[in-house]
Design a protein around this motif. Structure first.
Motif, short mmCIF file in Angstrom:
data_model
loop_
_atom_site.label_atom_id
_atom_site.label_comp_id
_atom_site.label_asym_id
_atom_site.label_seq_id
_atom_site.Cartn_x
_atom_site.Cartn_y
_atom_site.Cartn_z
N GLU A 1 -1.32 9.41 4.30
CA GLU A 1 -2.06 9.21 3.05
C GLU A 1 -2.66 7.80 2.98
O GLU A 1 -3.71 7.59 2.40
CB GLU A 1 -1.13 9.43 1.85
N CYS A 2 -1.94 6.83 3.59
CA CYS A 2 -2.39 5.44 3.55
C CYS A 2 -3.23 5.06 4.77
O CYS A 2 -3.70 3.91 4.87
CB CYS A 2 -1.18 4.51 3.46
N GLY A 3 -3.41 6.00 5.70
CA GLY A 3 -4.20 5.72 6.89
C GLY A 3 -3.52 4.81 7.90
O GLY A 3 -4.19 4.18 8.72
N LEU A 4 -2.19 4.73 7.85
CA LEU A 4 -1.45 3.88 8.78
C LEU A 4 -1.07 4.70 10.01
O LEU A 4 0.05 5.20 10.14
CB LEU A 4 -0.21 3.30 8.10
N VAL B 1 4.14 11.68 5.97
CA VAL B 1 3.06 12.07 5.05
C VAL B 1 2.51 10.85 4.32
O VAL B 1 1.29 10.69 4.15
CB VAL B 1 3.58 13.12 4.04
N LEU B 2 3.40 9.97 3.89
CA LEU B 2 2.99 8.77 3.16
C LEU B 2 2.10 7.89 4.03
O LEU B 2 1.07 7.36 3.57
CB LEU B 2 4.23 7.99 2.71
N TYR C 1 11.21 11.02 -3.28
CA TYR C 1 10.82 10.22 -2.12
C TYR C 1 10.46 8.79 -2.50
O TYR C 1 10.82 7.83 -1.81
CB TYR C 1 9.63 10.86 -1.40
N ALA C 2 9.71 8.61 -3.60
CA ALA C 2 9.24 7.28 -3.98
C ALA C 2 10.40 6.30 -4.19
O ALA C 2 10.41 5.22 -3.60
CB ALA C 2 8.36 7.36 -5.22
N LEU D 1 0.83 -1.21 0.00
CA LEU D 1 0.00 0.00 0.00
C LEU D 1 0.87 1.26 0.00
O LEU D 1 0.61 2.21 -0.76
CB LEU D 1 -0.91 -0.01 1.23
N LEU D 2 1.90 1.26 0.82
CA LEU D 2 2.79 2.43 0.92
C LEU D 2 3.53 2.69 -0.39
O LEU D 2 3.59 3.84 -0.86
CB LEU D 2 3.81 2.20 2.05
#
Length: 392
Positions: free
Chosen positions: A310-313, A306-307, A204-205, A181-182
């Motif tokens: 965005e993923c709700g973790l 931030v990542l 970043y990716a 997911l990340l």
């Protein structure tokens, strides 16, 4: 010479012990409210452990001295600690100074040290209290080296973490689903329609891809130069890292020098990023936009946290669930799942000993009880040719 004199003064009757300091030869005096205390004191001065207050120092000064040695010359022949470790030590020292700063080292006793430990446990988590106590004992060790302390009053003062506690506090590693997911979200941000976001995540990716697929420490990835990336063999060499102060230095230890085989998906991400990577004299793979050493804080706060949002973790406090270093452990956990040995994981992760590997990942290695039983029978079959035992 040593004697006790009765004194009458503003504080009433006191008993003054007079003695010759064995270290300096000077005549010294110390007053007590009771004669029996003065007598007990004179007995203690004959001990090789006795040190006069004037030849000792305060806990606060000892903590400052310890920090200075740790960060400049290094303790007991070691190299000075890295910036991240120095920051943690400074944090511990402030707590110790706040709680014990005014105490003279010569006044420390085992009961006082045990009370300090109990106070730590009353204010902090057991794990963090143990870390502070370790720094406290290290300060006392440096004080003995500097001859401000004769013996170790905290020798038997300890905080033990039980196996049950260790199990409860196991290292957090993102699941395969969470990592997927990340990384998908990172790629999505790197290819989005917003130019500003796309530019930031174009860097970043691939950084997070490399961290997840290589098992490198964040400081090793930040300090990675292009010369250590071999696209033909799909490998990355670890030969340097980046400190929190923005300096390029040597890896953490001799075992941290290593070659890591990378999956093609990570190498593809690197090839694409190389076309956009800013030039710099250091030739770094993940520099800041001026070509210099990127900040650990920027990567963490502007990228990793931030990542996760965005993923709700997020945890129960709505904070990002995982620290940046947790991404490094993904490769190791998957290697173990697919049958890698502890020695192989040690080499992959750059651990200085296999004990560290077991301390970190021991709970992930399977207990192959059936396989062990089968091997025992196999060994018996192989040895049977040497002679079989027959019960009488």
């Amino acid at each position: 010479m040593a004697d006790i004199r009765k004194r009458n003064g503003k504080r009433g009757v006191t008993w003054q012990a007079r003695y010759r300091d064995k270290k300096t030869g000077k005549i010294r005096y110390k007053s007590f409210p009771r004669r029996m205390d003065a007598e007990a004191f004179l007995v203690s001065t004959h001990s090789s452990d006795y040190l006069h207050d004037s030849d000792s120092t305060s806990m606060a000064d000892a903590a400052d001295r310890w920090l200075e040695v740790c960060t400049t010359t290094g303790r007991k022949g070691r190299e000075p600690v890295e910036a991240s470790t120095a920051r943690k030590y400074a944090e511990h020292a402030e707590i110790i100074k706040e709680m014990m700063g005014g105490v003279m080292l010569s006044q420390l006793t085992p009961p006082i040290c045990n009370q300090f430990r109990d106070d730590l446990l009353g204010h902090y988590s057991r794990r963090y209290a143990k870390k502070i106590l370790t720094s406290f004992k290290s300060i006392l060790s440096q004080a003995r080296t500097d001859e401000f302390l004769k013996s170790d009053p905290a020798e038997n003062t300890a905080i033990i973490l039980s196996q049950r506690y260790e199990k409860k506090d196991e290292m957090a590693i993102p699941s395969v689903e969470e990592v997927g997911l990340l990384l998908r979200k990172a790629a999505e941000l790197a290819n989005g329609s917003n130019a500003q976001i796309r530019k930031a995540w174009s860097r970043y990716a691939p950084f997070f891809y490399v961290l997840a697929y290589s098992g490198m420490r964040p400081c090793e990835a930040i300090g990675l130069p292009w010369k250590d990336v071999d696209f033909d063999s799909s490998t990355v060499d670890v030969t340097q890292d980046a400190t929190e102060t923005g300096e390029i230095g040597l890896p953490k230890s001799a075992s941290a020098y290593r070659t890591i085989h990378m999956p093609q998906v990570a190498m593809t991400a690197l090839k694409k990023w190389k076309q956009e990577c800013p030039d710099g004299v250091l030739g770094l793979v993940f520099p800041n936009w001026k070509g210099g050493v990127e900040s650990h804080a920027n990567i963490t706060n502007r990228g990793w946290y931030v990542l996760q949002k965005e993923c709700g973790l997020l945890d129960h406090n709505r904070k990002p669930k995982y620290p940046l270093k947790s991404l490094r452990h993904v490769r190791a956990s998957l290697e173990i799942h697919n049958g890698a040995t502890a020695k192989e994981i040690q080499m992959l992760m750059g651990h200085s000993s296999v004990k560290i590997t077991f301390d970190v990942y021991g709970h992930l290695f399977k207990d192959h009880e059936e396989e062990r039983a089968a091997r025992a029978d196999l060994i018996a079959d192989q040895l049977s040719a040497c002679g079989e035992y027959v019960a009488s």
